[in-house]
Scaffold this motif. Structure first.
Motif, PDB file in Angstrom:
ATOM      1  N   THR A 291      -0.618   6.640  -0.723  1.00 50.13           N
ATOM      2  CA  THR A 291      -1.744   6.788   0.681  1.00 50.13           C
ATOM      3  C   THR A 291      -1.472   8.326   0.254  1.00 50.13           C
ATOM      4  O   THR A 291      -1.145   8.422   1.898  1.00 50.13           O
ATOM      5  CB  THR A 291      -1.819   5.857   0.967  1.00 50.13           C
ATOM      6  OG1 THR A 291      -0.537   5.488   2.377  1.00 50.13           O
ATOM      7  CG2 THR A 291      -2.431   4.378   1.530  1.00 50.13           C
TER       8      THR A 291
ATOM      9  N   MET B 256       0.574  -1.136   0.188  1.00 53.90           N
ATOM     10  CA  MET B 256      -0.053  -0.117  -0.176  1.00 53.90           C
ATOM     11  C   MET B 256       1.032   1.380   0.000  1.00 53.90           C
ATOM     12  O   MET B 256       1.013   1.896   1.107  1.00 53.90           O
ATOM     13  CB  MET B 256      -0.883  -0.051   1.199  1.00 53.90           C
ATOM     14  CG  MET B 256      -1.954   1.087   1.100  1.00 53.90           C
ATOM     15  SD  MET B 256      -3.026   1.046   0.013  1.00 53.90           S
ATOM     16  CE  MET B 256      -3.758   2.918   0.026  1.00 53.90           C
ATOM     17  N   LEU B 257       1.133   1.369  -1.035  1.00 53.37           N
ATOM     18  CA  LEU B 257       1.866   2.692  -1.294  1.00 53.37           C
ATOM     19  C   LEU B 257       1.894   3.821  -1.560  1.00 53.37           C
ATOM     20  O   LEU B 257       2.551   4.819  -1.743  1.00 53.37           O
ATOM     21  CB  LEU B 257       3.683   1.834  -2.507  1.00 53.37           C
ATOM     22  CG  LEU B 257       4.390   1.112  -1.314  1.00 53.37           C
ATOM     23  CD1 LEU B 257       5.692   0.503  -2.570  1.00 53.37           C
ATOM     24  CD2 LEU B 257       4.939   1.184  -0.126  1.00 53.37           C
TER      25      LEU B 257
ATOM     26  N   GLU C  28       4.884   1.693   5.238  1.00 52.17           N
ATOM     27  CA  GLU C  28       3.612   0.948   3.725  1.00 52.17           C
ATOM     28  C   GLU C  28       2.858   2.572   3.526  1.00 52.17           C
ATOM     29  O   GLU C  28       1.800   2.469   3.176  1.00 52.17           O
ATOM     30  CB  GLU C  28       2.553   0.640   4.988  1.00 52.17           C
ATOM     31  CG  GLU C  28       2.291  -0.353   5.579  1.00 52.17           C
ATOM     32  CD  GLU C  28       2.400  -1.898   4.401  1.00 52.17           C
ATOM     33  OE1 GLU C  28       1.589  -1.407   3.583  1.00 52.17           O
ATOM     34  OE2 GLU C  28       2.437  -2.909   4.385  1.00 52.17           O
ATOM     35  N   VAL C  29       4.100   3.454   2.704  1.00 53.44           N
ATOM     36  CA  VAL C  29       3.819   4.730   2.324  1.00 53.44           C
ATOM     37  C   VAL C  29       4.623   4.704   1.435  1.00 53.44           C
ATOM     38  O   VAL C  29       5.472   4.514   1.143  1.00 53.44           O
ATOM     39  CB  VAL C  29       3.881   5.551   3.677  1.00 53.44           C
ATOM     40  CG1 VAL C  29       3.015   5.782   4.342  1.00 53.44           C
ATOM     41  CG2 VAL C  29       5.816   5.291   3.913  1.00 53.44           C
ATOM     42  N   SER C  30       4.271   5.515   0.974  1.00 48.40           N
ATOM     43  CA  SER C  30       4.977   5.962  -0.609  1.00 48.40           C
ATOM     44  C   SER C  30       6.234   6.326  -0.264  1.00 48.40           C
ATOM     45  O   SER C  30       6.378   6.794   0.855  1.00 48.40           O
ATOM     46  CB  SER C  30       4.657   7.074  -1.979  1.00 48.40           C
ATOM     47  OG  SER C  30       4.609   8.355  -1.108  1.00 48.40           O
ATOM     48  N   GLU C  31       7.428   6.587  -1.239  1.00 52.12           N
ATOM     49  CA  GLU C  31       8.332   7.071  -1.053  1.00 52.12           C
ATOM     50  C   GLU C  31       8.398   8.597  -0.371  1.00 52.12           C
ATOM     51  O   GLU C  31       9.275   9.184   0.330  1.00 52.12           O
ATOM     52  CB  GLU C  31       8.957   6.255  -2.335  1.00 52.12           C
ATOM     53  CG  GLU C  31      11.270   7.250  -1.576  1.00 52.12           C
ATOM     54  CD  GLU C  31      11.987   6.827  -3.288  1.00 52.12           C
ATOM     55  OE1 GLU C  31      11.094   6.067  -3.997  1.00 52.12           O
ATOM     56  OE2 GLU C  31      13.294   6.799  -3.276  1.00 52.12           O
TER      57      GLU C  31
END
Lengths: 225, 197
Positions: free
Chosen positions: A4, A1-2, A20-23
């Motif tokens: 959000t 789940m990247l 669990e997050v985007s870069e």
């Protein structure tokens, strides 16, 4: 789940720890943490919760361990600034220098001892090389043992060397570097010279007034036949 | 691995000279490295020194880390080599079993833990560890069921948020929120204990 983008700010740190997050969110959260010591401490405690649950903690916990480590790094940076070239990565052999500064490290005396050993070897080589060259580079022909071991001081200071041209040259004993040598010639030289060294040494030591002059320097003369 | 993304960003920032980024890496891995080294050395002071040495070596060599492996794998190798070098230079192989033949020497797999090496805690620090564990376990036990389940699936089972959402039959946002709230609840009890030490 990247992907959000609408993560509540409070939940971001927890989600970042879980990856669990985007870069982009990771970068933003870490950017915030760079200026937030309280957030960094929370980051550690959140991680600690999982480590306790997984039984990954050590048997003893040092609450200020990270502070100690960062203090040492800070001190090292200060020292590195003061001595920029002496401190290097000690995971490499050259980095042993660092151990000179370490408390109780086994490498503390390695460098001085090494330097002393190298200096000793160089000194011995410097003293012995001329004598060895004198023996090994003598021409095969024209060796004539001195008939009088107890020579005068003046005649003992030099070795007379003559070339095939029948010209005699007087020079110090270690100036023989230009002459070639061969094994049969060396054997002949040894045959004549070894007993003479012994004899001369004995006479110099016991019967001569010039005992301080090196025997090897004043032994032989070479003349064209 | 998604979790390695955080390490990657932290490493990049630390390589760019931001010490706070390296501090976060220290905070994240210090306990694991200390625990790892404590398996090999009996003396807690030695273990602490070697743990510090490990991170300092890592900091010095950080520019050489290219990200071919995970940061922790790299750090793990430094820790093992640091412990091994120290033990061999002190001639203290009696305190360890052969590092070279130990399972997991070149990997991240956990190694067997001989009981003989586990009696090195100082009284104060051992008490703190016990208190930490007790507080955290008690706090987790006191969590509402949905929070405890989400946190357990994440921390113990290693499930992703998406997998937890499927297991629990709820949206991913709810999973994220539950895990956050669970951590916050535990942290409220944990923080005073650490701050007072």
């Amino acid at each position: 789940m990247l992907n959000t983008p609408l993560i509540p700010k409070d939940e971001r740190l927890s989600a970042v720890i879980d990856g669990e997050v985007s870069e982009k969110v990771v970068a933003e959260t870490i950017e915030d943490l760079m200026h937030d010591p309280i957030g960094r401490a929370r980051f550690e405690r959140y991680g600690m919760i999982g480590q306790v649950m997984r039984a990954e903690m050590s048997d003893f916990v040092v609450p200020d361990l990270s502070s100690r480590i960062m203090a040492r790094i800070e001190a090292e940076n200060t020292m590195r600034t003061a001595v920029p070239d002496a401190i290097v990565d000690d995971s490499k052999p050259a980095g042993k220098l660092v151990r000179l500064f370490g408390r109780g490290q086994p490498g503390r005396w390695q460098l001085p001892i090494g330097v002393a050993l190298v200096a000793s070897v160089l000194m011995v080589a410097f003293v012995l090389l001329p004598v060895m060259k004198q023996v090994s580079d003598v021409p095969a022909s024209g060796i004539q043992a001195a008939s009088t071991p107890a020579l005068t001081a003046d005649s003992q200071q030099v070795v007379q060397v003559s070339a095939a041209s029948d010209q005699s040259v007087s020079m110090p004993g270690w100036a023989f570097g230009g002459y070639s040598s061969d094994q049969p010639a060396r054997a002949r030289i040894d045959f004549y010279l070894d007993p003479y060294f012994m004899t001369h040494f004995e006479q110099t030591a016991h019967g001569s007034q010039v005992g301080s002059v090196m025997p090897g320097v004043r032994l032989a003369s070479f003349q064209t036949r | 691995m998604a979790q390695e993304l955080t390490d990657k960003v932290l490493v990049q920032r630390a390589q760019a000279g931001e010490q706070a980024a390296f501090e976060l890496l220290v905070r994240k891995y210090q306990h694991k490295i200390l625990r790892l080294i404590s398996r090999f050395v009996r003396d807690p002071d030695d273990a602490l020194d070697l743990t510090q040495e490990t991170f300092i070596k890592a900091y010095r060599a950080l520019d050489t880390f290219r990200g071919d492996s995970a940061f922790y794998t790299w750090l793990y190798r430094i820790a093992i080599n640091t412990a091994k070098n120290q033990l061999s230079s002190n001639g203290r192989y009696g305190y360890i079993w052969s590092l070279n033949s130990s399972p997991g020497f070149e990997s991240e797999e956990p190694m067997p833990e001989p009981e003989a090496l586990r009696d090195h805690a100082t009284p104060e620090n051992a008490v703190l560890t016990d208190e930490l564990e007790a507080v955290i376990r008690k706090a987790i036990a006191a969590l509402p069921e949905d929070l405890r389940t989400a946190l357990t699936l994440r921390e113990l089972e290693g499930l992703s948020y998406e997998e937890i959402a499927q297991v629990m039959g709820c949206p991913i946002g709810t999973v994220r929120s539950r895990i956050f709230r669970a951590r916050e609840a535990v942290d409220k009890r944990l923080k005073p204990l650490i701050d007072n030490k």
